[in-house]
Design a protein around this motif. Sequence first.
Motif, PDB file in Angstrom:
ATOM      1  N   ARG A 190       0.848  -1.202   0.000  1.00 55.29           N
ATOM      2  CA  ARG A 190       0.000   0.000   0.000  1.00 55.29           C
ATOM      3  C   ARG A 190       0.878   1.245   0.000  1.00 55.29           C
TER       4      ARG A 190
ATOM      5  N   MET B 140      -7.325   8.997   1.768  1.00 56.93           N
ATOM      6  CA  MET B 140      -7.075   7.986   2.807  1.00 56.93           C
ATOM      7  C   MET B 140      -8.118   6.870   2.743  1.00 56.93           C
ATOM      8  N   VAL B 141      -9.376   7.241   2.558  1.00 53.34           N
ATOM      9  CA  VAL B 141     -10.443   6.232   2.574  1.00 53.34           C
ATOM     10  C   VAL B 141     -10.412   5.381   1.299  1.00 53.34           C
ATOM     11  N   ARG B 142     -10.060   5.999   0.179  1.00 52.89           N
ATOM     12  CA  ARG B 142     -10.052   5.247  -1.089  1.00 52.89           C
ATOM     13  C   ARG B 142      -8.770   4.444  -1.245  1.00 52.89           C
ATOM     14  N   GLU B 143      -7.625   5.062  -1.070  1.00 50.02           N
ATOM     15  CA  GLU B 143      -6.358   4.369  -1.334  1.00 50.02           C
ATOM     16  C   GLU B 143      -5.841   3.587  -0.134  1.00 50.02           C
ATOM     17  N   ARG B 144      -6.365   3.898   1.064  1.00 47.67           N
ATOM     18  CA  ARG B 144      -5.993   3.185   2.278  1.00 47.67           C
ATOM     19  C   ARG B 144      -4.470   3.041   2.426  1.00 47.67           C
TER      20      ARG B 144
ATOM     21  N   ILE C 148      -8.641   3.881   9.302  1.00 39.77           N
ATOM     22  CA  ILE C 148      -8.245   2.947   8.244  1.00 39.77           C
ATOM     23  C   ILE C 148      -7.108   2.035   8.695  1.00 39.77           C
TER      24      ILE C 148
ATOM     25  N   ALA D 173      -4.003   2.874   9.586  1.00 36.22           N
ATOM     26  CA  ALA D 173      -2.654   3.231   9.147  1.00 36.22           C
ATOM     27  C   ALA D 173      -1.769   3.543  10.357  1.00 36.22           C
TER      28      ALA D 173
END
Lengths: 224, 302, 406
Positions: free
Chosen positions: C195, C285-289, C313, C315
């Motif tokens: 990621r 942040m929410v889409r690509e995590r 998420i 992270a």
Amino acid sequence: MKRQIPMLILSAVGTLLVVSVFIPSARHWQEDASLYFDIIAVFAFFLGGGNLIRVHTEKVNRKSTGWIYSVVTLLGFGIMLVTGLFKIGNPNGIAGDLSQTGSYFQLLFQYVMSPLNSTMYALLAFYVASASYRAFRAKNTEATILLVAAFVILLGRTALGVLLTNWIPAQLSVLQIPNLAIWIMNAPNLAGQRAIMIGISLGVISMSLRLLLGIERSYLGGDN
Amino acid sequence: MGLIISAVVIGGGLLWILYLSIKGQDVDRRIVYLFVGATVALAIIFRLEFGEVATPIVKSVFDKIENLPAGSKIVLSYDFDPAMAPEVNPMANAFIRHILEKKHRLFFMSLWATGQSLLSVSLNDVLKPEFPDAKYGVDYCNLGYKAGNEGVLNVVITNFRKMFPSDANGNSLDSLPMFKDVESLKDMDLLISVGGGKPGVKEWVLFAGDPGKIATAGGSAAVSTPLLYPYWPRQLIGLLGGTKGAAEYEAELIKTHPRFKDKGMPALRMMGPQTMAHVVIIAFIVIGNVAYFRSRRKGKQS
Amino acid sequence: MLALLRIAKLVVFISSSLFVISLLPTHSVHSQDASPSGSNLGPITVRAHDTDNDAGGSVTVEWDDPGYEKMSGFAGFLIWRTNTLTGTSDSVEVTPFGTHSYDDRSVSDDSTYSYLVAALVNSERVMSAPSMQVRSAKQWFDSRLTWVLILGLIICGAVIYFIESAKRGTKLFLRRIAGLEAIDEAVGRATEMGRPILFVAGIQDMDDVQTIAGLTILGSIARTVAEYDTKINMPVRASLVMTAARETIKHAYVTAGRPDAYNDDMVHYVTDEQFGFVAAVDGIMVRERPAACFFLGAFFAESLIMAETGNSIGAIQVAGTAMPAQLPFFVAACDYTLIGEELFAASAYLSGEPRQLGSLKGADVGKAIAMIVILVGVIATTIASAWNSESMLWIENLLRKMFSTG
């Protein structure tokens, strides 16, 4: 040469501005430098705006994940730019004030941007709750003191604090929750903040000296 | 009645969550969000309001405006953006009402680009409807926004006209009767900055109030208020902190000038939901600690 | 010739004084030896001097009031100014009750002036004798900042001393900063999970030293990212930061021998609007995590929104800011937080270069001075106010003078 010239400019201008603090007739150099920076930043906006359009147009063309959001971004960018630039709907036409009542720009600001901004700010209410739930655990003595202080502040900022401790006599009014909350913010909290601010100021001096002396160069894209 | 219903619904839900925590179940953050949302919604629906009493730090600002002789000159600077507006706009509107009620002269300006538009909203929603006899250029004027942050203050502290040759409507300052005896900020009787960022109250203190020895007051978002306490009471005569500060000021305004009772004081209305939300947050902190101690005890036992 | 010039100046001065007196209106005028009827007050003594510590164009007028302010019907002090070169006179200001000095900022450095002060009591004006002639001038050094200069030189001197000392090979101890030690671990974690990492260098522009501090740390992180072949996503709020950040990351990739892996789109401009920016960061942040989030720079109200979203998420988050109001939010929501000066120390800490480490040691001298002064000040003020000790009061006043700039 690519890094030497910016470093030279930084050292010269930085030193001049530090010296100008002590010379009364040179104090305006600081505002002038600030204005010059604003002018440069405005020109740089073209780079940023151009980058925004390019990145999102590519996403739309390639139909990447979330390309719909890019369409929304581009539409928002275009609409605000056009309504503002050409003062569409402005009662005084193109000569009128940008945010004149009745102009489409002002309407978009008042009924779209303002509520959206307020919505994002309002998220803090929820996030404070979840962060408090997770962070305020009495794991040790210091955490317990923090927990008690948090309770006092939370209650002191509301009418409940007044209701709960109104019965305390005036001689011991410092123990009333609202007054206790103000004392916590004014004494221990402020002492801690001032200590952090002293440390920050010294850290800024140290960092600034490294920048002026050319010891710190990594922000220019180079090794130190 | 609304208070009882809210207390029953929210209290019941919290007790249930406490029970689940004691049994060892974790609370999903979305449950926390749901409770905060529901609490605030119920408080708004049932219009829960609690009384407010002005604390000394707020009362000193009120007393200053109240005791200034009629015709005094007061600057009100809108130094905030739409995000902060729900918190600090009530303060600004309360100041407008108080200042014009006491027949002082009000000079509007802004150091934030977004402040200019929010100023227009206040003028249209509060000043013009509630003070129809107030004349532009005589009782109030709008200087608008000027870029330059504290640089603006560095100039206007000695010369208004150098930075503002005209007001936001293009009128030359010399054509406005209220500017006839005004050369600079030093001719003002009180400076008020409402905002929560930079430039804000701190810049007004450092670059205008303190060097010019001009009485300065501030209204600030709650998160920025602690950083301004060091300036009170020497450099700042008083400070309104967050929604609570605004509510205290509104309460004091209604107490002294009852005609504003029906004018819809938003900060006082917002204190109801804020109080309920704070209670819910305290409850969740307690629940979190119960769950924590329970898991610690379980760990020790195993 | 010189004598003629002096006589001419004297004539102008006398005639201007007479001119001033003749301008006074039909109200009865008293000389400096007389007082409004019924009182026996002495004359008003006026002193005028060049305003200290200014850029010129200002004269300070001070006067002693023998008691006119206490009289009923007192309306203020009227200040008259005479330009002794041109002979013109005008009233400058009427000062309110309680004011016995005035800075006249509308003078020219090329002329000399003389001042008169008149007490306005009922319908009468009680004039003082004219002051000595005065000319305004600019000062080249603001003497009120002497102590600031001295302390600044001491701290800067200490920094330079320790830099030189480090260059000569002296080993300097630096305490462990957990947040900086965790950077490699965070980037490694992101690489393993496949990621990206998210880096936000604050929301201020390049004129904020915190942004520069953030970019210096970006250089270190980008080198690790390039070596590990991890993806980096850096949204920015200011266009100038975008250009600087691109240079930094590009250089890091070149140094790591991976110039082909660099892409300009790693750094992209979002918006100047504060909450629009944080909405975009949250969306990323929410889409690509991202597996690791770095928030290093100046932040305001949006700090908690970003930190909580990152926490939701899962992270690993490393934050650092010199905004005291935002530190509690980062401490509550992030795994590691660089508090205040640790952000500025980060680049030195990560590089390990002796010269940079020496500068940190120099800042410690400043902290030592601050601690000693605070301790001495607290003791002196407490004893002075409790026991009225002269010596402690002297120390307190000295410290106030040293650390005040006004």
